[in-house]
Design an enzyme around this catalytic site. Structure first.
Site, PDB file in Angstrom:
ATOM      1  N   ARG A   1       5.194  26.811   9.469  1.00  0.00           N
ATOM      2  CA  ARG A   1       4.243  27.183  10.701  1.00  0.00           C
ATOM      3  C   ARG A   1       3.160  28.507   9.853  1.00  0.00           C
ATOM      4  O   ARG A   1       3.732  29.080   8.896  1.00  0.00           O
ATOM      5  CB  ARG A   1       5.316  28.142  11.457  1.00  0.00           C
ATOM      6  CG  ARG A   1       6.330  27.368  12.310  1.00  0.00           C
ATOM      7  CD  ARG A   1       7.068  28.188  13.299  1.00  0.00           C
ATOM      8  NE  ARG A   1       7.986  27.292  13.593  1.00  0.00           N
ATOM      9  CZ  ARG A   1       8.057  26.369  14.536  1.00  0.00           C
ATOM     10  NH1 ARG A   1       6.931  25.880  15.027  1.00  0.00           N
ATOM     11  NH2 ARG A   1       9.165  25.649  14.588  1.00  0.00           N
TER      12      ARG A   1
ATOM     13  N   ASN B   1      -9.989  22.475   6.696  1.00  0.00           N
ATOM     14  CA  ASN B   1     -11.139  22.996   6.223  1.00  0.00           C
ATOM     15  C   ASN B   1     -11.336  22.928   4.630  1.00  0.00           C
ATOM     16  O   ASN B   1     -10.315  22.942   4.031  1.00  0.00           O
ATOM     17  CB  ASN B   1     -11.150  24.561   6.392  1.00  0.00           C
ATOM     18  CG  ASN B   1     -11.121  24.964   8.097  1.00  0.00           C
ATOM     19  OD1 ASN B   1     -12.060  24.303   8.788  1.00  0.00           O
ATOM     20  ND2 ASN B   1     -10.280  25.734   8.351  1.00  0.00           N
TER      21      ASN B   1
ATOM     22  N   HIS C   1      -4.826  21.393   2.976  1.00  0.00           N
ATOM     23  CA  HIS C   1      -3.857  21.837   3.882  1.00  0.00           C
ATOM     24  C   HIS C   1      -4.524  21.306   5.324  1.00  0.00           C
ATOM     25  O   HIS C   1      -5.786  21.139   5.323  1.00  0.00           O
ATOM     26  CB  HIS C   1      -3.412  23.170   4.197  1.00  0.00           C
ATOM     27  CG  HIS C   1      -4.305  23.957   4.403  1.00  0.00           C
ATOM     28  ND1 HIS C   1      -5.156  24.655   3.381  1.00  0.00           N
ATOM     29  CD2 HIS C   1      -5.042  24.724   5.213  1.00  0.00           C
ATOM     30  CE1 HIS C   1      -6.115  25.424   3.550  1.00  0.00           C
ATOM     31  NE2 HIS C   1      -6.027  25.605   4.680  1.00  0.00           N
TER      32      HIS C   1
HETATM   33  P1  5GP Z   1      -7.835  27.628   6.183  1.00  0.00           P
HETATM   34  O1  5GP Z   1      -8.790  28.988   6.424  1.00  0.00           O
HETATM   35  O2  5GP Z   1      -7.731  27.822   4.777  1.00  0.00           O
HETATM   36  O3  5GP Z   1      -8.148  26.495   6.766  1.00  0.00           O
HETATM   37  O4  5GP Z   1      -6.487  28.129   6.582  1.00  0.00           O
HETATM   38  C1  5GP Z   1      -5.405  28.834   6.073  1.00  0.00           C
HETATM   39  C2  5GP Z   1      -4.231  29.260   6.747  1.00  0.00           C
HETATM   40  O5  5GP Z   1      -3.445  29.748   6.084  1.00  0.00           O
HETATM   41  C3  5GP Z   1      -4.658  30.252   7.804  1.00  0.00           C
HETATM   42  O6  5GP Z   1      -4.566  29.628   9.095  1.00  0.00           O
HETATM   43  C4  5GP Z   1      -3.799  31.436   7.758  1.00  0.00           C
HETATM   44  O7  5GP Z   1      -3.307  32.145   8.749  1.00  0.00           O
HETATM   45  C5  5GP Z   1      -2.591  30.654   6.890  1.00  0.00           C
HETATM   46  N1  5GP Z   1      -2.112  31.551   6.004  1.00  0.00           N
HETATM   47  C6  5GP Z   1      -2.576  32.247   5.061  1.00  0.00           C
HETATM   48  N2  5GP Z   1      -1.606  32.915   4.062  1.00  0.00           N
HETATM   49  C7  5GP Z   1      -0.510  32.496   4.712  1.00  0.00           C
HETATM   50  C8  5GP Z   1       0.976  32.739   4.249  1.00  0.00           C
HETATM   51  O8  5GP Z   1       1.104  33.338   3.375  1.00  0.00           O
HETATM   52  N3  5GP Z   1       1.954  32.242   5.025  1.00  0.00           N
HETATM   53  C9  5GP Z   1       1.577  31.051   6.003  1.00  0.00           C
HETATM   54  N4  5GP Z   1       2.708  30.598   6.553  1.00  0.00           N
HETATM   55  N5  5GP Z   1       0.354  30.866   6.463  1.00  0.00           N
HETATM   56  C10 5GP Z   1      -0.712  31.802   5.771  1.00  0.00           C
END
Ligand code: 5GP
Length: 127
Positions: free
Chosen positions: A34, A97, A110
């Site tokens: 999550r 992204n 991811h």
């Molecule tokens: P991006 O912006 O790289 O597509 O998304 C990264 C996602 O990782 C964000 O939605 C953010 O909330 C999530 N995220 C960042 N740090 C952590 C963490 O330590 N644990 C979890 N579960 N999610 C994280």
């Protein structure tokens, strides 16, 4: 393809067990957990266990087994959550992204699975 993987990124640390996470499903090659800042009632992150920076890195360099496992695992989560339109669910959005313009925060590949409410247009308008 020139990708330089940072082994200290937060998802690498989650995979090594250095940081806790709320795991939903785990397979040999894939972890689903999550998002810590959920933007929808269901907001999951699907990540490969291998060291890939973003989608095109994964698609180019991961094994067929990793790629199939990644997608089948994501689909299984959608089925488990009851959000798959094919099974009568209300649907979901997958987002990945990559790089600066997409504001990729974590440099480990991811895929977001977003669901649980109407999601509106795919992108916000640029005014
Ligand atoms: P991006 O912006 O790289 O597509 O998304 C990264 C996602 O990782 C964000 O939605 C953010 O909330 C999530 N995220 C960042 N740090 C952590 C963490 O330590 N644990 C979890 N579960 N999610 C994280």
């Amino acid at each position: 393809m020139a990708y330089d993987y940072d082994p200290q990124n937060i998802f690498a640390r989650i995979l090594r067990g250095e940081i806790p996470n709320d795991t939903v499903l785990e397979t040999e090659h894939t972890l689903v957990f999550r998002d810590i800042r959920p933007q929808t009632p269901h907001h999951l992150l699907v990540i490969p266990k291998g060291a890939y920076v973003c989608f095109d890195h994964f698609a180019a360099e991961a094994s067929a087994e990793e790629i199939v496992d990644f997608h089948r695992t994501a689909a299984r989560v959608c089925a488990d959550l009851g959000i798959s339109p094919g099974a009568g669910g209300d649907g979901f959005r997958t987002v990945s992204n990559a790089g600066l313009d997409a504001v990729q925060e974590v440099p480990h590949y991811h895929m977001h699975i977003l669901a649980g409410r109407p999601l509106g247009p795919m992108l916000s308008r640029r005014d």
